[in-house]
Design a protein around this motif. Structure first.
Motif, mmCIF file in Angstrom:
data_model
loop_
_atom_site.group_PDB
_atom_site.id
_atom_site.type_symbol
_atom_site.label_atom_id
_atom_site.label_comp_id
_atom_site.label_asym_id
_atom_site.label_seq_id
_atom_site.Cartn_x
_atom_site.Cartn_y
_atom_site.Cartn_z
ATOM 1 N N ALA A 42 0.826 -1.206 0.000
ATOM 2 C CA ALA A 42 0.000 0.000 0.000
ATOM 3 C C ALA A 42 0.860 1.256 0.000
ATOM 4 O O ALA A 42 0.539 2.244 -0.675
ATOM 5 C CB ALA A 42 -0.924 -0.010 1.218
ATOM 6 N N ASP A 43 1.961 1.232 0.738
ATOM 7 C CA ASP A 43 2.862 2.389 0.762
ATOM 8 C C ASP A 43 3.464 2.644 -0.616
ATOM 9 O O ASP A 43 3.578 3.787 -1.063
ATOM 10 C CB ASP A 43 3.977 2.167 1.777
ATOM 11 N N LEU A 44 3.870 1.584 -1.302
ATOM 12 C CA LEU A 44 4.426 1.740 -2.648
ATOM 13 C C LEU A 44 3.382 2.298 -3.612
ATOM 14 O O LEU A 44 3.669 3.187 -4.416
ATOM 15 C CB LEU A 44 4.929 0.391 -3.162
ATOM 16 N N ARG A 45 2.183 1.789 -3.527
ATOM 17 C CA ARG A 45 1.116 2.275 -4.412
ATOM 18 C C ARG A 45 0.803 3.736 -4.144
ATOM 19 O O ARG A 45 0.560 4.518 -5.072
ATOM 20 C CB ARG A 45 -0.137 1.421 -4.225
ATOM 21 N N ARG A 46 0.812 4.116 -2.872
ATOM 22 C CA ARG A 46 0.525 5.515 -2.540
ATOM 23 C C ARG A 46 1.652 6.418 -3.026
ATOM 24 O O ARG A 46 1.408 7.492 -3.579
ATOM 25 C CB ARG A 46 0.330 5.664 -1.022
ATOM 26 N N TYR A 47 2.895 6.000 -2.818
ATOM 27 C CA TYR A 47 4.041 6.820 -3.212
ATOM 28 C C TYR A 47 4.074 7.029 -4.727
ATOM 29 O O TYR A 47 4.262 8.147 -5.210
ATOM 30 C CB TYR A 47 5.331 6.147 -2.747
ATOM 31 N N PHE A 48 3.905 5.939 -5.469
ATOM 32 C CA PHE A 48 3.999 6.023 -6.919
ATOM 33 C C PHE A 48 2.657 6.337 -7.593
ATOM 34 O O PHE A 48 2.609 6.539 -8.807
ATOM 35 C CB PHE A 48 4.572 4.721 -7.483
ATOM 36 N N GLY A 49 1.594 6.410 -6.819
ATOM 37 C CA GLY A 49 0.297 6.827 -7.347
ATOM 38 C C GLY A 49 -0.385 5.801 -8.218
ATOM 39 O O GLY A 49 -1.211 6.167 -9.067
ATOM 40 N N THR A 50 -0.116 4.507 -8.004
ATOM 41 C CA THR A 50 -0.712 3.492 -8.868
ATOM 42 C C THR A 50 -2.186 3.247 -8.572
ATOM 43 O O THR A 50 -2.904 2.713 -9.420
ATOM 44 C CB THR A 50 0.053 2.156 -8.755
ATOM 45 N N ASP A 51 -2.643 3.624 -7.388
ATOM 46 C CA ASP A 51 -4.074 3.489 -7.104
ATOM 47 C C ASP A 51 -4.586 4.679 -6.296
ATOM 48 O O ASP A 51 -5.398 4.543 -5.402
ATOM 49 C CB ASP A 51 -4.371 2.182 -6.374
ATOM 50 N N ARG A 52 -4.082 5.868 -6.649
ATOM 51 C CA ARG A 52 -4.447 7.046 -5.874
ATOM 52 C C ARG A 52 -5.887 7.454 -6.140
ATOM 53 O O ARG A 52 -6.401 7.316 -7.256
ATOM 54 C CB ARG A 52 -3.507 8.211 -6.201
ATOM 55 N N PRO A 53 -6.563 7.982 -5.128
ATOM 56 C CA PRO A 53 -7.929 8.468 -5.292
ATOM 57 C C PRO A 53 -7.963 9.672 -6.232
ATOM 58 O O PRO A 53 -6.961 10.378 -6.396
ATOM 59 C CB PRO A 53 -8.335 8.870 -3.867
ATOM 60 N N PRO A 54 -9.089 9.925 -6.864
ATOM 61 C CA PRO A 54 -9.218 11.100 -7.744
ATOM 62 C C PRO A 54 -8.877 12.385 -6.991
ATOM 63 O O PRO A 54 -9.242 12.555 -5.834
ATOM 64 C CB PRO A 54 -10.689 11.061 -8.158
ATOM 65 N N GLY A 55 -8.154 13.256 -7.662
ATOM 66 C CA GLY A 55 -7.824 14.540 -7.074
ATOM 67 C C GLY A 55 -6.579 14.548 -6.220
ATOM 68 O O GLY A 55 -6.193 15.603 -5.709
ATOM 69 N N THR A 56 -5.941 13.396 -6.069
ATOM 70 C CA THR A 56 -4.700 13.341 -5.301
ATOM 71 C C THR A 56 -3.519 13.095 -6.238
ATOM 72 O O THR A 56 -3.695 12.610 -7.351
ATOM 73 C CB THR A 56 -4.741 12.232 -4.240
ATOM 74 N N ALA A 57 -2.337 13.435 -5.771
ATOM 75 C CA ALA A 57 -1.139 13.301 -6.600
ATOM 76 C C ALA A 57 -0.160 12.353 -5.929
ATOM 77 O O ALA A 57 -0.117 12.251 -4.701
ATOM 78 C CB ALA A 57 -0.480 14.664 -6.801
ATOM 79 N N PRO A 58 0.638 11.635 -6.722
ATOM 80 C CA PRO A 58 1.699 10.820 -6.128
ATOM 81 C C PRO A 58 2.795 11.702 -5.558
ATOM 82 O O PRO A 58 2.824 12.912 -5.781
ATOM 83 C CB PRO A 58 2.207 10.003 -7.320
ATOM 84 N N PHE A 59 3.694 11.130 -4.818
ATOM 85 C CA PHE A 59 4.833 11.870 -4.299
ATOM 86 C C PHE A 59 5.706 12.324 -5.470
ATOM 87 O O PHE A 59 5.849 11.613 -6.470
ATOM 88 C CB PHE A 59 5.648 10.986 -3.348
ATOM 89 N N THR A 60 6.318 13.491 -5.331
ATOM 90 C CA THR A 60 7.162 13.983 -6.424
ATOM 91 C C THR A 60 8.299 13.010 -6.735
ATOM 92 O O THR A 60 8.728 12.880 -7.877
ATOM 93 C CB THR A 60 7.755 15.362 -6.093
ATOM 94 N N GLY A 61 8.778 12.300 -5.707
ATOM 95 C CA GLY A 61 9.850 11.339 -5.904
ATOM 96 C C GLY A 61 9.486 10.186 -6.811
ATOM 97 O O GLY A 61 10.377 9.450 -7.262
ATOM 98 N N SER A 62 8.211 10.024 -7.098
ATOM 99 C CA SER A 62 7.796 8.957 -8.016
ATOM 100 C C SER A 62 8.329 9.189 -9.422
ATOM 101 O O SER A 62 8.335 8.270 -10.249
ATOM 102 C CB SER A 62 6.268 8.844 -8.047
ATOM 103 N N ARG A 63 8.788 10.419 -9.711
ATOM 104 C CA ARG A 63 9.336 10.736 -11.031
ATOM 105 C C ARG A 63 10.859 10.659 -11.066
ATOM 106 O O ARG A 63 11.452 10.873 -12.124
ATOM 107 C CB ARG A 63 8.888 12.142 -11.442
ATOM 108 N N PHE A 64 11.468 10.336 -9.937
ATOM 109 C CA PHE A 64 12.927 10.335 -9.837
ATOM 110 C C PHE A 64 13.576 9.433 -10.885
ATOM 111 O O PHE A 64 14.527 9.825 -11.554
ATOM 112 C CB PHE A 64 13.336 9.889 -8.433
ATOM 113 N N GLU A 65 13.062 8.219 -11.036
ATOM 114 C CA GLU A 65 13.661 7.268 -11.972
ATOM 115 C C GLU A 65 13.387 7.629 -13.423
ATOM 116 O O GLU A 65 14.279 7.551 -14.271
ATOM 117 C CB GLU A 65 13.119 5.849 -11.735
#
Length: 244
Positions: A42-65
């Motif tokens: 769940a933490d990985l999904r939240r960080y990378f935004g793979t199942d984020r609720p509408p209107g929310t954004a993933p962590f900026t670090g999800s774009r690091f790679e």
């Protein structure tokens, strides 16, 4: 669950490879407990935004790679680019302008490129030889070269190298250091942990990546970093943290 570690709060920042007397910290045990925690997927999904609720954004670090095709893309793997400098900003560090220009256009960049060409690009840390991470290796020399640049600390140096060699070199910052303890050599300790028990931790991290729906461009090391960071970043304190 919390661990206790008896260390002076003013212990200086450590580089990834440094010789100190053994300290009482169960690195492998801490890391295993964090990675196998029920909330890791769940933490990985939240960080990378793979199942984020509408209107929310993933962590900026999800774009690091992935930013700009990745720092280890063959066309740029041995050169620091402007996109690399933006990528590390997604992990909350900034390379000062003078150092950035030297890495992009100056002698420091030329020196770093020479070292990067000698650092394996397609090797996972778990499969690397100890010599790839040892003192005196090109990776170690590259870390020291970055640390010598004005305004680049140990965290930023590590994040730049993790951007250029995401499969081999890990992100390592104060939150992760606090969560897993402070081994004599983080690179060596993590390398050993990944290989122990027939690569059990490596296989566990690969399973987490798949369960979270992440692409293979997110390295095993980054999965490990995010899992550990997510567990502790909210409560972390630079001095006197309860996890220390």
């Amino acid at each position: 669950m919390k661990w206790l570690r008896v260390l002076p709060v003013d212990l200086p920042d450590l580089e990834p490879l440094v010789s100190l007397p053994d300290l009482p910290h169960p690195f492998a045990e801490r890391l295993h407990a964090l990675v196998t925690d029920a909330g890791s997927v769940a933490d990985l999904r939240r960080y990378f935004g793979t199942d984020r609720p509408p209107g929310t954004a993933p962590f900026t670090g999800s774009r690091f790679e992935a930013l700009g095709g990745g720092g280890d893309h063959p066309a740029v793997a041995d050169t620091v680019t402007a996109e690399d400098l933006i990528a590390v900003q997604t992990l909350s560090v900034t390379v000062p302008a003078a150092a950035a220009l030297d890495l992009l256009e100056g002698h420091a960049g030329t020196q770093l490129s020479t070292l990067l060409r000698a650092i394996p690009r397609d090797t996972d840390m778990a499969d690397a030889a100890e010599a790839d991470l040892a003192p005196g290796s090109p990776a170690h020399k590259a870390w020291h070269l970055l640390r010598e640049q004005p305004g680049i600390g140990w965290v930023t140096a590590g994040k730049l190298l993790a951007r250029k060699r995401p499969r081999l070199l890990p992100v390592y910052d104060r939150v992760v250091r606090c969560a897993v303890g402070q081994p004599r050599s983080f690179w060596h300790a993590l390398h050993s942990a990944l290989r122990a028990d027939d690569y059990a931790l490596q296989r566990e991290l690969l399973t987490l990546r798949q369960a979270a729906g992440l692409p293979e461009t997110v390295s095993v090391l980054r999965v490990c970093d995010v899992v550990v960071w997510m567990r502790h970043h909210t409560d972390h304190q630079d001095v006197g943290c309860a996890w220390e």
